[in-house]
Design an enzyme around this catalytic site. Structure first.
Site, mmCIF file in Angstrom:
data_model
loop_
_atom_site.group_PDB
_atom_site.id
_atom_site.type_symbol
_atom_site.label_atom_id
_atom_site.label_comp_id
_atom_site.label_asym_id
_atom_site.label_seq_id
_atom_site.Cartn_x
_atom_site.Cartn_y
_atom_site.Cartn_z
ATOM 1 N N CYS A 194 -36.989 0.885 -2.476
ATOM 2 C CA CYS A 194 -37.957 0.288 -3.405
ATOM 3 C C CYS A 194 -37.239 -0.472 -4.509
ATOM 4 O O CYS A 194 -37.852 -0.958 -5.446
ATOM 5 C CB CYS A 194 -38.910 1.335 -3.955
ATOM 6 S SG CYS A 194 -38.076 2.686 -4.773
ATOM 7 N N HIS A 236 -37.191 -5.734 -17.360
ATOM 8 C CA HIS A 236 -38.643 -5.736 -17.585
ATOM 9 C C HIS A 236 -39.220 -7.135 -17.380
ATOM 10 O O HIS A 236 -40.215 -7.332 -16.677
ATOM 11 C CB HIS A 236 -38.928 -5.250 -19.013
ATOM 12 C CG HIS A 236 -40.383 -5.265 -19.366
ATOM 13 N ND1 HIS A 236 -40.976 -6.351 -19.974
ATOM 14 C CD2 HIS A 236 -41.356 -4.362 -19.151
ATOM 15 C CE1 HIS A 236 -42.270 -6.090 -20.130
ATOM 16 N NE2 HIS A 236 -42.516 -4.886 -19.645
HETATM 17 C C1 PEP Z 1 -34.219 1.219 -8.676
HETATM 18 O O1 PEP Z 1 -33.430 1.767 -9.426
HETATM 19 O O2 PEP Z 1 -33.883 0.514 -7.699
HETATM 20 C C2 PEP Z 1 -35.662 1.341 -8.914
HETATM 21 C C3 PEP Z 1 -36.525 0.864 -8.050
HETATM 22 O O3 PEP Z 1 -36.064 1.927 -10.086
HETATM 23 P P1 PEP Z 1 -36.077 1.176 -11.509
HETATM 24 O O4 PEP Z 1 -35.821 -0.273 -11.265
HETATM 25 O O5 PEP Z 1 -37.406 1.423 -12.111
HETATM 26 O O6 PEP Z 1 -34.967 1.878 -12.217
#
Ligand code: PEP
Ligand code: MG
Length: 770
Positions: free
Chosen positions: A722, A413
């Site tokens: 992403c 976070h």
């Molecule tokens: C990931 O797991 O790469 C992602 C983009 O989702 P998060 O970081 O929110 O788990």
């Protein structure tokens, strides 16, 4: 007087003619070559609705509960009908047509553009809200003017004004009617360097109409002119494959291939550059600040189509430019040397190390925060030192000059939010809260991951903000789309300023966790409607900022330990390993009453006209989960055939099962490498003790990614990334070589990723012809 000619208008006529016309009028009056035109004033619109006595009915019709999407659609339809079906008073129609006929003897193709009078409502006009029509002639002119008026009452506009508490009867609209320039060449000009503010004029130019350059459809030539010497210092001639031209028959703008012999021909002659430079100097002098100008050349004449202040020059850059003015390169301008200057302790030894999670260098007093109720002690310019940040710390994080945490990795976070806020951060330091003393002056380096004692000189402190801003005026054109990740709606504007092709991941966790209560508790205290509204509000902030660029919004994915810290968290079962627990799509499918409200929020956003939204499901394992999620989407009134939707590839299972998911109808699959890496390598992504074995470029991870892209290509499913690794050059190379459709990066990395993608694409092209 229903109309005013542009040369009668000045910038302070905003209330009568709206922002767009006021700016064109100001340029015309300054003697700059603006294509001729006139404005149907805001007063004309007002008199039209009042004299026809449709005003009361109109405002009553749009006074609806805008949360009720049926009522909203009905309101829009009624308003549109009232305006379109009410005839123009004869004298007004004649005045508009006569004005039109005196532009080029009534033969001109004109642009008809809305120009809203949003003076006391600074946000009242937002992207995509009001209409523009190109290539209009006499036959359609009056209809088009009315359509511009009616666009004041689109569903989005009604919704927006209701939400913001703006009265519908207080907003007026003017309409600009202006001769279109059938440009042979066109482009943009920055009268000073757009990020450093240096005294250099930068011109981008391509063949044909300007849309191709402004929209980025073509890589234009680039000319750099030193304003002091008037010398053209640099000319880059691009290979211009495409041009936009007006179709002689229909008058419509069409895309054409540039004839071979002109593709690599230089667009601007020295004389044309000199003429543009003169105009650039004049317009900057007129406004007293650097301008971003759209220009066109037709029949040997240069025209100015628009001029706006450049907002991307950082204050530091400006003051540094002033200090080194005339001394040469942009590096000198940005780095401007300085002593420690402020009489404070000079920076000394590294006292704590961690992971550089958000770039930039910042100094300030350490503010050690061990309890949430200490947050109000964080003052502007402090450096927060804490175990781990939480959603309710965001207001304090915004005030802070930097962030240091004991725990967490690059995808925690603290790391994600500080990158989006543009605040330097070092995470996973182990024991910073114990090693650093409250009030101790420190300097953190968010690139190197160090914390040193003492205070760095102001000149050497560096916020990452300017890194997110375009360093070259026109973004590199790439076949692979480059998008941006957003987790906090407050970062939307900064994210959009990167020029990214859309949002590749909008996480809604932050919006939900920052309510301070678990979704279940929030709903039981405030009702379902309030929960849906919260999601709509957060998503809409981002969707507005990017419209019409696509925004991929993901359904909720927060692990149970994050919910446990909220009010109502005592009802969330304690899990031995939350990363392997009740999160992502499995939580949504297991708890459909909350899931259905998220989908309802998305459905309502679609109803409001946010057709740029795409829905993404996190942490799926197989087609069965996908089919169940799709069914919920349908039940919420979202048609999976009509809307773009897809999944995240975050587990090895999902990578292996993607073929079956493609058959279930997904439009895209996006690699969540933060999770894919932890689940492939069995490494907790938030555990700093194992950070050294957390490797997103591990061959096993790459193999899963490579095979997924191949399967998706066979099924016509788009692929994307992403996860944090999308911001790493090596991953970008691998993905582009493997044929990924898009890459979504962090705000601060977008520009570098665009360049890296372009470099790899060009190399692939070269290799293919060698
Ligand atoms: C990931 O797991 O790469 C992602 C983009 O989702 P998060 O970081 O929110 O788990
Ligand atoms: Mg994930």
């Amino acid at each position: 007087m229903a109309v005013l000619w542009l040369d009668e208008v000045r910038s302070d006529d905003l209330e009568t003619v709206g922002g767009k016309a006021a700016s064109l009028g100001e340029l015309t009056a300054a003697g700059l070559p603006v294509p001729p035109g006139f404005v149907v004033t805001a007063g004309t619109y007002r008199t039209f609705i009042e004299e026809a006595e449709i005003d009361e009915e109109l405002f009553e019709a749009v006074d609806v509960d805008s949360e009720d999407s049926k009522a909203l659609a009905g309101a829009h339809e009624r308003a549109h009908e009232l305006i379109m079906e009410t005839p123009f008073p004869e004298d007004v129609a004649q005045e508009i047509l006569e004005a039109y006929r005196s532009i080029d003897d009534g033969e001109a193709f004109v642009a008809v553009r809305s120009s809203a009078t949003a003076e006391d409502l600074p946000d009242a006009s937002f992207a995509g809200q009001q209409e523009t029509f190109l290539n209009v002639r006499e036959d359609d002119l009056l209809q088009r003017v009315k359509e511009c008026w009616a666009s004041l009452f689109s569903q989005r506009a009604i919704y927006y004004r209701n939400q913001k508490g703006f009265a519908h009867d207080k907003v007026d609209i003017a309409v600009v009617v202006q001769r279109m320039v059938d440009a042979e060449k066109s482009g943009v000009m920055f009268t000073s360097h757009p990020s450093t503010g240096e005294p250099r004029i930068i011109i981008e130019a391509a063949w044909g109409l300007g849309e191709a350059v402004v929209s980025g459809a073509v890589s234009p030539d680039n000319y750099v002119v030193n304003r002091a010497t008037q010398r053209t210092e640099d000319v880059t001639v691009a290979d211009k494959k495409l041009m936009h031209v007006k179709d002689a028959e229909t008058g419509e703008t069409v895309e054409r291939a540039v004839p071979d012999e002109r593709r690599e021909e230089r667009v601007l002659s020295d004389e044309e550059i000199a003429r543009l430079v003169d105009l650039g100097e004049e317009v900057e002098r007129h406004y007293g600040q650097p301008q971003d100008v759209e220009w066109a050349i037709y029949d040997g004449e240069v025209y100015m189509l628009q001029s706006r202040p450049i907002t991307t020059i950082s204050d530091t850059a400006v003051s540094n430019v002033e200090n080194v003015s005339g001394s040469g390169t942009s590096d000198a301008a940005v780095d401007g040397e300085g002593g420690s200057g402020n009489g404070q302790a000079a920076v000394g030894e590294v006292v704590v190390r961690g992971l550089g999670a958000s770039p930039g260098i910042a100094s300030g007093p350490a503010r050690v925060v061990t309890k949430l109720d200490h947050l109000d002690q964080v003052a502007e310019g402090d450096i927060i030192v804490t175990e781990m940040t939480m959603p309710d710390m965001v207001p304090a994080m915004k005030r802070a000059a930097g962030i240091v945490t004991d725990e967490g990795g690059m995808t925690s976070h603290a790391a994600i939010v500080s990158r989006e806020l543009g605040v330097p951060a070092v995470v996973g330091c182990g024991s910073a809260t114990r090693q650093l003393e409250d009030g101790q002056p420190i300097t953190i380096d968010g690139d190197k991951g160090t914390i040193r004692e003492g205070v760095e000189s102001k000149e050497k402190q560096r916020q990452p903000v300017e890194d997110a801003r375009p360093k070259t005026p026109v973004k590199p054109m790439t076949a692979t789309e480059v998008k941006v990740n957003v987790s906090i709606p407050e970062a939307a504007e900064r994210a959009a300023a990167t020029g990214a092709d859309g949002v590749g991941l909008l996480r809604i966790e932050h919006m939900v966790l920052s309510l301070g209560k678990t979704p279940e508790r929030f709903i039981s205290d405030n009702g379902e409607r309030a929960y849906v509204d919260e999601i709509i509000e957060g998503v809409r902030t981002v969707a507005d900022e990017f419209y019409p660029r696509p925004v991929r919004v993901r359904t909720l994915d927060a692990p149970s330990d994050e919910f446990r810290q909220l009010q109502g968290g005592e009802d969330v079962p304690r899990e031995h390993n939350p990363m392997l627990g009740y999160r992502g799509i499995r939580r949504s499918l297991g708890n459909p009453s909350v899931f259905k409200l998220e989908l309802e929020a998305f459905r309502r956003l679609y109803d409001m006209g946010y057709d740029n939204l795409e829905v993404m499901f996190p942490l799926v394992n197989d087609a069965e989960e996908v089919i169940r999620a799709r069914q919920h989407m349908k039940e919420a009134g979202i048609d999976p055939e009509k809307r773009e939707w897809g999944v995240m590839i975050e587990t090895p299972a999902s990578a292996l099962q993607v073929g079956a998911m493609a058959e279930a109808g997904i439009d895209f699959a996006s690699f969540g490498t933060n999770d894919l890496t932890q689940y492939t390598l069995a490494v907790d992504r938030n555990n700093e003790n194992v950070a050294s074995v957390y490797d997103e470029l591990h061959p096993a991870v790459l193999e899963l990614i490579g095979s997924t892209i191949e399967t998706c290509r066979e099924h016509g499913v788009k692929t994307s990334i992403c996860g944090q690794a999308g911001s790493k050059p090596k991953m970008v190379q691998y993905l582009v070589e493997s044929g990924v459709s898009s890459i979504s990066a962090n705000i601060d990395a977008v520009r570098d990723v665009q360049h890296e993608v372009k470099r790899v694409e060009q190399r692939l092209l070269l290799d293919s012809v060698r």
